[in-house]
Design a protein around this motif. Structure first.
Motif, PDB file in Angstrom:
ATOM      1  N   GLY A 243       0.586  -1.272   0.278  1.00 48.96           N
ATOM      2  CA  GLY A 243       0.066   0.333  -0.373  1.00 48.96           C
ATOM      3  C   GLY A 243       0.794   1.575   0.301  1.00 48.96           C
ATOM      4  N   SER A 244      -0.134   2.570  -0.305  1.00 50.68           N
ATOM      5  CA  SER A 244       1.354   3.514  -0.253  1.00 50.68           C
ATOM      6  C   SER A 244       0.856   4.392   1.119  1.00 50.68           C
ATOM      7  CB  SER A 244       0.260   4.216  -1.815  1.00 50.68           C
ATOM      8  OG  SER A 244      -1.300   4.946  -1.585  1.00 50.68           O
ATOM      9  N   GLU A 245      -0.604   3.508   1.646  1.00 52.67           N
ATOM     10  CA  GLU A 245      -0.377   3.954   3.560  1.00 52.67           C
ATOM     11  C   GLU A 245      -0.159   3.671   4.269  1.00 52.67           C
ATOM     12  OE1 GLU A 245      -3.635   5.004   4.606  1.00 52.67           O
ATOM     13  OE2 GLU A 245      -3.961   4.249   2.609  1.00 52.67           O
ATOM     14  N   VAL A 246      -0.951   3.739   5.180  1.00 55.95           N
ATOM     15  CA  VAL A 246      -0.942   2.195   6.412  1.00 55.95           C
ATOM     16  C   VAL A 246      -2.438   2.193   6.166  1.00 55.95           C
ATOM     17  CG1 VAL A 246      -1.608   4.363   8.440  1.00 55.95           C
ATOM     18  CG2 VAL A 246      -0.949   2.585   9.018  1.00 55.95           C
ATOM     19  N   ALA A 255       1.884  -4.493   3.074  1.00 66.56           N
ATOM     20  CA  ALA A 255       3.199  -3.503   4.385  1.00 66.56           C
ATOM     21  C   ALA A 255       3.597  -1.808   3.422  1.00 66.56           C
ATOM     22  CB  ALA A 255       4.200  -3.967   4.191  1.00 66.56           C
ATOM     23  N   SER A 256       4.067  -1.239   4.026  1.00 67.79           N
ATOM     24  CA  SER A 256       4.007   0.398   3.696  1.00 67.79           C
ATOM     25  C   SER A 256       4.768   1.053   4.451  1.00 67.79           C
ATOM     26  CB  SER A 256       2.869   0.730   3.576  1.00 67.79           C
ATOM     27  OG  SER A 256       2.379   2.203   2.699  1.00 67.79           O
ATOM     28  N   ALA A 257       5.477   2.174   3.169  1.00 73.90           N
ATOM     29  CA  ALA A 257       6.300   3.241   4.202  1.00 73.90           C
ATOM     30  C   ALA A 257       5.500   4.552   4.205  1.00 73.90           C
ATOM     31  CB  ALA A 257       7.702   3.484   3.270  1.00 73.90           C
ATOM     32  N   SER A 258       4.591   4.748   5.083  1.00 74.84           N
ATOM     33  CA  SER A 258       3.319   5.264   5.302  1.00 74.84           C
ATOM     34  C   SER A 258       3.619   6.649   5.738  1.00 74.84           C
ATOM     35  CB  SER A 258       2.860   4.850   5.961  1.00 74.84           C
ATOM     36  OG  SER A 258       1.068   5.396   6.329  1.00 74.84           O
ATOM     37  N   ILE A 259       2.721   7.812   4.974  1.00 75.56           N
ATOM     38  CA  ILE A 259       2.624   8.614   5.462  1.00 75.56           C
ATOM     39  C   ILE A 259       1.435   8.993   5.849  1.00 75.56           C
ATOM     40  CG2 ILE A 259       2.147  11.889   4.334  1.00 75.56           C
ATOM     41  CD1 ILE A 259       3.395  10.811   1.979  1.00 75.56           C
ATOM     42  N   ASP A 260       1.555  10.656   7.444  1.00 75.01           N
ATOM     43  CA  ASP A 260       0.885  10.769   8.679  1.00 75.01           C
ATOM     44  C   ASP A 260      -0.401  11.420   7.375  1.00 75.01           C
ATOM     45  OD1 ASP A 260      -0.880  11.147  10.332  1.00 75.01           O
ATOM     46  OD2 ASP A 260       0.692  11.691  11.603  1.00 75.01           O
ATOM     47  N   TYR A 261      -1.984  10.901   7.066  1.00 72.35           N
ATOM     48  CA  TYR A 261      -2.169  11.684   6.486  1.00 72.35           C
ATOM     49  C   TYR A 261      -2.949  12.854   7.597  1.00 72.35           C
ATOM     50  CZ  TYR A 261      -1.173  10.053   1.965  1.00 72.35           C
ATOM     51  OH  TYR A 261      -1.013   9.717   0.497  1.00 72.35           O
ATOM     52  N   ILE A 262      -3.374  12.585   9.282  1.00 71.01           N
ATOM     53  CA  ILE A 262      -3.859  13.206   9.793  1.00 71.01           C
ATOM     54  C   ILE A 262      -2.561  14.562   9.885  1.00 71.01           C
ATOM     55  CG2 ILE A 262      -3.773  14.534  12.205  1.00 71.01           C
ATOM     56  CD1 ILE A 262      -6.646  12.215  11.776  1.00 71.01           C
ATOM     57  N   ILE A 289       4.994  16.749   2.979  1.00 71.43           N
ATOM     58  CA  ILE A 289       4.252  15.394   3.820  1.00 71.43           C
ATOM     59  C   ILE A 289       5.149  14.806   2.788  1.00 71.43           C
ATOM     60  CG2 ILE A 289       3.626  14.629   5.946  1.00 71.43           C
ATOM     61  CD1 ILE A 289       3.622  17.631   6.101  1.00 71.43           C
ATOM     62  N   THR A 290       6.479  13.779   3.829  1.00 72.12           N
ATOM     63  CA  THR A 290       7.218  13.331   3.492  1.00 72.12           C
ATOM     64  C   THR A 290       7.760  12.216   4.085  1.00 72.12           C
ATOM     65  OG1 THR A 290       9.314  12.732   1.199  1.00 72.12           O
ATOM     66  CG2 THR A 290       8.817  14.322   2.651  1.00 72.12           C
ATOM     67  N   ASP A 291       7.905  11.639   5.039  1.00 71.25           N
ATOM     68  CA  ASP A 291       8.884  11.221   5.749  1.00 71.25           C
ATOM     69  C   ASP A 291       7.813  10.680   6.505  1.00 71.25           C
ATOM     70  OD1 ASP A 291      11.397  10.677   7.192  1.00 71.25           O
ATOM     71  OD2 ASP A 291      10.288  11.063   9.171  1.00 71.25           O
ATOM     72  N   PRO A 292       7.675   8.999   5.627  1.00 71.88           N
ATOM     73  CA  PRO A 292       7.336   8.055   6.160  1.00 71.88           C
ATOM     74  C   PRO A 292       7.380   7.679   6.904  1.00 71.88           C
ATOM     75  CG  PRO A 292       8.483   7.296   4.762  1.00 71.88           C
ATOM     76  CD  PRO A 292       9.209   8.278   5.112  1.00 71.88           C
ATOM     77  N   THR A 293       6.212   6.896   8.364  1.00 69.58           N
ATOM     78  CA  THR A 293       6.125   5.240   8.870  1.00 69.58           C
ATOM     79  C   THR A 293       5.939   4.327   8.619  1.00 69.58           C
ATOM     80  OG1 THR A 293       5.929   6.622  10.992  1.00 69.58           O
ATOM     81  CG2 THR A 293       5.804   4.560  11.099  1.00 69.58           C
ATOM     82  N   ASN A 294       7.079   3.076   8.578  1.00 63.33           N
ATOM     83  CA  ASN A 294       6.210   1.584   7.969  1.00 63.33           C
ATOM     84  C   ASN A 294       5.906   0.858   8.995  1.00 63.33           C
ATOM     85  OD1 ASN A 294       8.922   2.537   5.777  1.00 63.33           O
ATOM     86  ND2 ASN A 294      10.866   1.032   7.988  1.00 63.33           N
TER      87      ASN A 294
END
Length: 318
Positions: A243-246, A255-262, A289-294
């Protein structure tokens, strides 16, 4: 009798005047929010916008916050944008690129500022004035690190779907291919979807092409049909989707390296509050906003025979 009737008429007129005055006096400035469609990422953007407004002291007690949902139809977005312009909205906040383009076009000659939210390719707004917002830029280098880690190899054939209605998707595909060039033997096979009725056909085409996995873009048309049209086919074929986000991972992606959309939404809400407070949109820098969390879905991975990489910092959504 005449005196009584006169008193009643006077009282009625007085009441009408009071109600009319109260109605006029209670009219609140409009904050219009156009959301391109409903899926969890865009819903998180909206929730973040509300938080950003609230953080700045903007509330529904003082403003008429109107949420309009376009149901993934750009024609509807344009109509909604025109409606908000005609109502004289204080500011229009538009979630996702198609809604933002519609809002910017509708408001161009009105003087109404537009705040975009979750636009991946900010260059599409370059020709518009009185516009600012927040941009979600995927980090494909980190995304491919997640993909190769879970797949256990890098010489992958990766399938990608994109909608021709999403102007930022070609930009994303180009960036994904640049990131993939760092891996020997990795190839990206992309297929366009003209409308939602052709998603199934293109998913099956990629499966027939022998892709090892799918990687989602930040493409709202595709993401909106993840559960109904994509995962049932890929799961049946035993092919992972990254996926492109969580929120997509929660729905069944591996799985995904996800940006925080909140946070993407909160930044847009703060910009809108600054505009209401007197700042010019052109003086407010776009928040990127570009820094992701896995993240990964252990249940989905177990069904697909994937294991969590030992060298990857990743959080289970289950």
């Amino acid at each position: 009798m005449k005196k009584t009737l006169s008193i009643l008429l006077t009282a009625a007129m007085l009441l009408t005047c009071i109600l009319t005055f109260a109605s006029c006096g209670s009219k609140k400035p409009i904050i219009g929010i156009i959301q391109f469609g409903s899926h969890e990422s865009l819903n998180n953007c909206y929730n973040g916008i509300v938080k950003g407004l609230e953080d700045a002291g903007i509330s529904a007690e003082e403003y008429d916050i109107q949420l309009l949902n376009s149901n993934f139809d750009m024609t509807v977005s344009q109509t909604q944008a025109n409606t908000l312009v005609n109502k004289g909205a204080k500011v229009i906040i538009a979630i996702a690129t198609p809604s933002a383009m519609a809002a910017a076009n509708a408001a161009a000659d009105s003087g109404i500022p537009v705040v975009f939210c979750a636009i991946t390719d900010g260059s599409v707004m370059a020709n518009f004035e009185n516009v600012t917002g927040s941009s979600d830029v995927p980090n494909f280098e980190k995304q491919l690190k997640v993909v190769t880690g879970f797949m256990g190899k890098s010489d992958l054939k990766i399938g990608v779907l994109y909608s021709t209605e999403e102007s930022s998707s070609p930009f994303q595909i180009s960036e994904l291919k640049k990131a993939a060039a760092a891996y020997a033997g990795m190839t990206i096979i992309d297929k366009a979807v003209a409308d939602i009725t052709t998603i199934d056909t293109q998913v099956n085409a990629l499966i027939s092409d022998g892709v090892d996995c799918f990687v989602n873009l930040l493409d709202n048309t595709i993401v909106g049909k993840l559960e109904s049209n994509i995962l049932p086919l890929t799961d049946a074929a035993g092919i992972p989707v990254f996926g492109s986000e969580v929120e997509q991972v929660k729905k069944g992606c591996a799985a995904s390296a996800s940006i925080d959309y909140i946070e993407v939404g909160r930044s847009a809400g703060k910009a809108a509050a600054d505009i209401i407070g007197g700042k010019s949109a052109s003086d407010i820098p776009v928040a990127v906003i570009t820094d992701p969390t896995n993240y990964y879905n252990s249940a989905a991975c177990a069904k697909l025979g994937l294991s969590k990489p030992a060298d990857l910092d990743v959080t289970d959504v289950k």
